[in-house]
Structures are given as structure tokens and as C-alpha cells.
Design a protein around this motif. Structure first.
Motif, PDB file in Angstrom:
ATOM      1  N   ALA A  87      -0.664   3.783   1.123  1.00 41.35           N
ATOM      2  CA  ALA A  87       0.541   3.320   0.420  1.00 41.35           C
ATOM      3  C   ALA A  87       1.667   4.325   0.633  1.00 41.35           C
ATOM      4  CB  ALA A  87       0.258   3.162  -1.066  1.00 41.35           C
ATOM      5  N   THR A  88       2.861   3.791   0.832  1.00 34.03           N
ATOM      6  CA  THR A  88       4.046   4.619   1.008  1.00 34.03           C
ATOM      7  C   THR A  88       5.078   4.198  -0.027  1.00 34.03           C
ATOM      8  OG1 THR A  88       3.613   4.668   3.366  1.00 34.03           O
ATOM      9  CG2 THR A  88       5.777   5.386   2.661  1.00 34.03           C
ATOM     10  N   GLY A  89       5.667   5.169  -0.694  1.00 36.61           N
ATOM     11  CA  GLY A  89       6.711   4.897  -1.672  1.00 36.61           C
ATOM     12  C   GLY A  89       7.554   6.123  -1.900  1.00 36.61           C
ATOM     13  N   LEU A  90       8.860   5.957  -1.955  1.00 40.08           N
ATOM     14  CA  LEU A  90       9.814   7.046  -2.162  1.00 40.08           C
ATOM     15  C   LEU A  90       9.628   8.179  -1.151  1.00 40.08           C
ATOM     16  CD1 LEU A  90       9.970   7.325  -6.050  1.00 40.08           C
ATOM     17  CD2 LEU A  90      11.599   6.255  -4.517  1.00 40.08           C
ATOM     18  N   GLY A  91       9.276   7.821   0.078  1.00 39.66           N
ATOM     19  CA  GLY A  91       9.153   8.812   1.136  1.00 39.66           C
ATOM     20  C   GLY A  91       7.846   9.575   1.157  1.00 39.66           C
ATOM     21  N   ARG A  92       6.919   9.246   0.293  1.00 40.02           N
ATOM     22  CA  ARG A  92       5.615   9.926   0.257  1.00 40.02           C
ATOM     23  C   ARG A  92       4.528   8.923   0.612  1.00 40.02           C
ATOM     24  NH1 ARG A  92       6.471  14.609  -3.090  1.00 40.02           N
ATOM     25  NH2 ARG A  92       8.595  15.175  -2.537  1.00 40.02           N
ATOM     26  N   GLU A  93       3.455   9.417   1.186  1.00 38.64           N
ATOM     27  CA  GLU A  93       2.352   8.556   1.595  1.00 38.64           C
ATOM     28  C   GLU A  93       1.061   9.054   0.962  1.00 38.64           C
ATOM     29  OE1 GLU A  93       0.615   8.248   5.829  1.00 38.64           O
ATOM     30  OE2 GLU A  93       2.239   6.771   5.721  1.00 38.64           O
ATOM     31  N   SER A  94       0.258   8.121   0.448  1.00 43.03           N
ATOM     32  CA  SER A  94      -1.034   8.454  -0.149  1.00 43.03           C
ATOM     33  C   SER A  94      -2.088   7.510   0.401  1.00 43.03           C
ATOM     34  CB  SER A  94      -0.986   8.325  -1.674  1.00 43.03           C
ATOM     35  OG  SER A  94      -0.085   9.233  -2.225  1.00 43.03           O
ATOM     36  N   GLU A  95      -3.310   7.987   0.404  1.00 39.67           N
ATOM     37  CA  GLU A  95      -4.406   7.197   0.931  1.00 39.67           C
ATOM     38  C   GLU A  95      -5.557   7.194  -0.076  1.00 39.67           C
ATOM     39  OE1 GLU A  95      -5.709   7.426   5.240  1.00 39.67           O
ATOM     40  OE2 GLU A  95      -7.328   8.466   4.201  1.00 39.67           O
ATOM     41  N   ALA A  96      -6.150   6.024  -0.266  1.00 37.70           N
ATOM     42  CA  ALA A  96      -7.328   5.897  -1.123  1.00 37.70           C
ATOM     43  C   ALA A  96      -8.397   5.172  -0.327  1.00 37.70           C
ATOM     44  CB  ALA A  96      -6.998   5.123  -2.397  1.00 37.70           C
ATOM     45  N   ARG A  97      -9.637   5.569  -0.548  1.00 39.90           N
ATOM     46  CA  ARG A  97     -10.730   4.879   0.149  1.00 39.90           C
ATOM     47  C   ARG A  97     -11.886   4.644  -0.800  1.00 39.90           C
ATOM     48  NH1 ARG A  97     -14.117   9.337   2.364  1.00 39.90           N
ATOM     49  NH2 ARG A  97     -12.852  11.142   1.929  1.00 39.90           N
ATOM     50  N   TRP A  98     -12.614   3.619  -0.478  1.00 40.52           N
ATOM     51  CA  TRP A  98     -13.763   3.229  -1.286  1.00 40.52           C
ATOM     52  C   TRP A  98     -14.916   4.157  -0.948  1.00 40.52           C
ATOM     53  CZ3 TRP A  98     -18.418   0.230  -0.292  1.00 40.52           C
ATOM     54  CH2 TRP A  98     -19.013  -0.253  -1.452  1.00 40.52           C
ATOM     55  N   GLU A  99     -15.493   4.784  -1.962  1.00 37.87           N
ATOM     56  CA  GLU A  99     -16.591   5.740  -1.771  1.00 37.87           C
ATOM     57  C   GLU A  99     -17.957   5.066  -1.876  1.00 37.87           C
ATOM     58  OE1 GLU A  99     -16.338   9.218  -1.267  1.00 37.87           O
ATOM     59  OE2 GLU A  99     -14.243   8.760  -0.869  1.00 37.87           O
ATOM     60  N   GLY A 100     -18.063   4.049  -2.669  1.00 39.28           N
ATOM     61  CA  GLY A 100     -19.337   3.376  -2.859  1.00 39.28           C
ATOM     62  C   GLY A 100     -19.347   2.626  -4.176  1.00 39.28           C
ATOM     63  N   PRO A 101     -20.412   1.860  -4.422  1.00 40.18           N
ATOM     64  CA  PRO A 101     -20.439   1.040  -5.641  1.00 40.18           C
ATOM     65  C   PRO A 101     -20.450   1.859  -6.934  1.00 40.18           C
ATOM     66  CG  PRO A 101     -22.515   0.880  -4.448  1.00 40.18           C
ATOM     67  CD  PRO A 101     -21.585   1.665  -3.595  1.00 40.18           C
ATOM     68  N   ARG A 102     -21.014   3.058  -6.917  1.00 42.43           N
ATOM     69  CA  ARG A 102     -21.053   3.864  -8.136  1.00 42.43           C
ATOM     70  C   ARG A 102     -19.843   4.778  -8.281  1.00 42.43           C
ATOM     71  NH1 ARG A 102     -26.711   5.958  -9.910  1.00 42.43           N
ATOM     72  NH2 ARG A 102     -25.419   6.142 -11.736  1.00 42.43           N
ATOM     73  N   GLN A 103     -19.238   5.172  -7.156  1.00 45.18           N
ATOM     74  CA  GLN A 103     -18.111   6.085  -7.204  1.00 45.18           C
ATOM     75  C   GLN A 103     -16.771   5.378  -7.264  1.00 45.18           C
ATOM     76  OE1 GLN A 103     -20.398   6.171  -4.727  1.00 45.18           O
ATOM     77  NE2 GLN A 103     -21.582   7.992  -5.176  1.00 45.18           N
ATOM     78  N   GLY A 104     -16.684   4.165  -6.721  1.00 42.44           N
ATOM     79  CA  GLY A 104     -15.424   3.442  -6.708  1.00 42.44           C
ATOM     80  C   GLY A 104     -14.486   3.990  -5.644  1.00 42.44           C
ATOM     81  N   CYS A 105     -13.202   4.008  -5.944  1.00 44.19           N
ATOM     82  CA  CYS A 105     -12.190   4.484  -4.997  1.00 44.19           C
ATOM     83  C   CYS A 105     -11.739   5.894  -5.372  1.00 44.19           C
ATOM     84  CB  CYS A 105     -10.980   3.555  -5.004  1.00 44.19           C
ATOM     85  SG  CYS A 105     -11.328   1.975  -4.230  1.00 44.19           S
ATOM     86  N   ARG A 106     -11.361   6.640  -4.344  1.00 49.53           N
ATOM     87  CA  ARG A 106     -10.898   8.001  -4.555  1.00 49.53           C
ATOM     88  C   ARG A 106      -9.680   8.266  -3.675  1.00 49.53           C
ATOM     89  NH1 ARG A 106     -15.118  12.754  -4.180  1.00 49.53           N
ATOM     90  NH2 ARG A 106     -15.795  11.589  -5.975  1.00 49.53           N
ATOM     91  N   LEU A 107      -8.721   8.982  -4.235  1.00 46.98           N
ATOM     92  CA  LEU A 107      -7.560   9.395  -3.450  1.00 46.98           C
ATOM     93  C   LEU A 107      -8.003  10.442  -2.445  1.00 46.98           C
ATOM     94  CD1 LEU A 107      -4.726   9.732  -6.092  1.00 46.98           C
ATOM     95  CD2 LEU A 107      -4.802   8.149  -4.182  1.00 46.98           C
TER      96      LEU A 107
END
Length: 112
Positions: A87-107
Motif C-alpha cells: 500500500a502507498t499513501g502520502l508518499g510512503r509505502e508499506s507491505e503486509a503479508r500473510w504469515e499463516g492461519p494462526r499468525q494472520g497478517c504482519r507488517l
């Protein structure tokens, strides 16, 4: 009568405007750290929430886009194969990925 009092009497709105500018400058200086971090919050929130909506809750992409839509513009790139969101917003970019069914998503670490 000194010059300062004469200026205030002759130009009350200018004096008030200068006073407000000084107060605003003081507030900006006081909140400078928070104001520098704010643009990163927009992209990080969008990436993390969209990732959780798509890959943890298994909602359709259209629903998740409307779920994370904000007043401030941001863009989303979805890599469904690797379950990664950028995701990009206000000139900054961040990334999140799915870790697994128990961990969910993490930046992930900030994208350079």
C-alpha cells in the motif's frame, strides 16, 4: 505611546493574525515527531487491514477495498499468489503479508 501598542491599535486583525501564526508554529514544533510519523500510518493501516480482510477473513477484493478506503488517497497492490499487499499513501509505502492461519497478517519492514 510606544510603537507596539500603536501597531496593535491601528491593526488589530493583523496583530491577531500574527499571534495565531506564532501559536500555530509553536504547536507544529511541539508535535513535529508525530507529524513526521503520520504519513507512514496511512499506508501501514491500509496494508495491514486489507491483508487481514482478504487472507484472514477470506472476503472478496471489492469488499476489502471499500473496507479500507480512507479520505486520504492510497493505492493497493495485491500479490495473491504470495499473499502480500503493498500500500502507498502520502508518499510512503508499506507491505503486509500473510504469515499463516494462526499468525494472520504482519507488517513487513518498510519498503525502500
Amino acid at each position: 505611546m510606544n510603537a507596539r501598542k500603536a501597531f496593535i491599535r491601528r491593526r488589530p486583525f493583523s496583530s491577531l493574525g500574527i499571534l495565531l501564526l506564532l501559536i500555530l508554529a509553536g504547536l507544529i514544533w511541539n508535535w513535529r515527531v508525530q507529524l513526521q510519523v503520520f504519513p507512514s500510518i496511512i499506508s501501514a493501516y491500509t496494508a495491514k487491514e486489507y491483508c487481514s480482510c482478504r487472507f484472514v477473513m477470506n472476503n472478496p477484493a471489492d469488499y476489502c477495498r471499500s473496507y479500507v478506503k480512507q479520505w486520504l488517497p492510497s493505492t493497493l497492490d495485491e500479490d495473491a499468489l504470495n499473499k502480500r499487499i503493498t500500500a502507498t499513501g502520502l508518499g510512503r509505502e508499506s507491505e503486509a503479508r500473510w504469515e499463516g492461519p494462526r499468525q494472520g497478517c504482519r507488517l513487513s519492514s518498510p519498503v525502500p
